[in-house]
Design an enzyme around this catalytic site. Sequence first.
Site, PDB file in Angstrom:
ATOM      1  CG  ASP A 127      61.210  50.347 -13.970  1.00  0.00           C
ATOM      2  OD1 ASP A 127      61.533  51.034 -12.999  1.00  0.00           O
ATOM      3  OD2 ASP A 127      60.627  49.247 -13.864  1.00  0.00           O
ATOM      4  CG  ASP A 184      58.789  48.219  -7.139  1.00  0.00           C
ATOM      5  OD1 ASP A 184      59.065  49.382  -7.517  1.00  0.00           O
ATOM      6  OD2 ASP A 184      59.027  47.205  -7.811  1.00  0.00           O
TER       7      ASP A 184
HETATM    8  C1  GLA Z   1      60.387  48.175 -11.119  1.00  0.00           C
HETATM    9  C2  GLA Z   1      59.151  49.081 -11.067  1.00  0.00           C
HETATM   10  C3  GLA Z   1      57.902  48.226 -10.938  1.00  0.00           C
HETATM   11  C4  GLA Z   1      57.827  47.235 -12.091  1.00  0.00           C
HETATM   12  C5  GLA Z   1      59.088  46.407 -12.147  1.00  0.00           C
HETATM   13  C6  GLA Z   1      59.160  45.543 -13.393  1.00  0.00           C
HETATM   14  O1  GLA Z   1      60.591  47.538  -9.898  1.00  0.00           O
HETATM   15  O2  GLA Z   1      59.237  49.985 -10.012  1.00  0.00           O
HETATM   16  O3  GLA Z   1      56.749  49.028 -10.902  1.00  0.00           O
HETATM   17  O4  GLA Z   1      57.648  47.933 -13.298  1.00  0.00           O
HETATM   18  O5  GLA Z   1      60.257  47.214 -12.145  1.00  0.00           O
HETATM   19  O6  GLA Z   1      60.309  44.772 -13.430  1.00  0.00           O
END
Ligand code: GLA
Length: 376
Positions: A127, A184
Amino acid sequence: MLSRTPPMGFNTWNTFGENINDEMIRQTADKMVELGLRDAGYEYLVIDDCWSEKERDEATGKIIPDHVKFPNGMKAVSDYVHSKGLKFGMYSCAGVRTCADYPGSFDHEFLDARTFAEYGADFLKYDFCNKPEYADGPLLYKRMSMALKSCGREILFSACNWGCDEVNTWIRSVGAHMYRSTGDINDSFRSVRDLFISQLDHYAYSAPGCFNDIDMLIAGMYAEGNVGAGGCTDTEYKTHFALWCIASSPLMIGCDIRKINDTTLNLLKNKNLIRINQDEEGRPPMIVFNHDEGRRLGLVKVLSDNEFAVMLANLSDSPCGMHMWLEDIGLPAAAGKGLRLKDAFTDEDRGVIKEKLCQEVAPHDCALYLAKLADV
Ligand code: GLA
């Protein structure tokens, strides 16, 4: 070679968020086998954020698994997942802390990669939260790629920088096997539509060895869980899955597999859709038409063995009579060739079309066919 076709599996984040533990991982692994998902191709079981203690071990500097969530440690979980014929995935972050504020791998890349190798990990999602301002984003992905390549175990590198720094232009060079190109997802049709449309100009970068990941699946969530939002209808989940398949996106299930219903299971196991997603040539779709800023799309993916996937997607909020001219995919009327269509969802033969495909498509619905050339 890793990621010869888009990686498939399950990831904890969409439904479980921080509510993960040894038991639910084992139950999920059991279900993936029992329900035939493993045999359909879903091979990676990935634990996302929130799996570790809040601080590294003082003596060794290592990240350590949360002792309440994972009382047997991570190797035991990984061994169980492997005993089911599945592959095991872990999560970390290029910054100093993860997105949910657990230790990140910044400046600990090589140590952490060795730790993941000790766990028996086969996959690492990486990430992008909490990066020190002075650090160069792409360099951090280079570092973790090198760390993984030197850790003594083959680990698929799933980069997740949400499309920053024009990721599609450099991430393949760095050695990643898939890369998140979007923010996301949440469980709403609007999110599905926005993510898919955002990559229309970028699908051509996605190919065997390194696939554009437009985020994990929401099919079957029905508004429950961590990224629950308002939820979708089964028609919307069907369109969502079909879009991810034709775009060659990785297919990471995000619903609670332990509670999955038959409609979702049949969708996710649909052989024709998986065949379209997993085609060995990994070609991006042709955007045959794009009306109303991606709301109405005609897509054709050239597959191996002289087959094609043909899709009419109505992502708008009203019904639409959709027309795809075969001339626009290289089949003028004078060619004497048309397409024999098989409905990808139902397996029904829809006969041979020539010159154009015309169909009324309901809002948020789609038509998806497997097609072969035919004399007309
Ligand atoms: C980010 C990523 C997500 C998830 C969250 C976890 O937002 O894009 O897919 O992994 O972190 O905290």
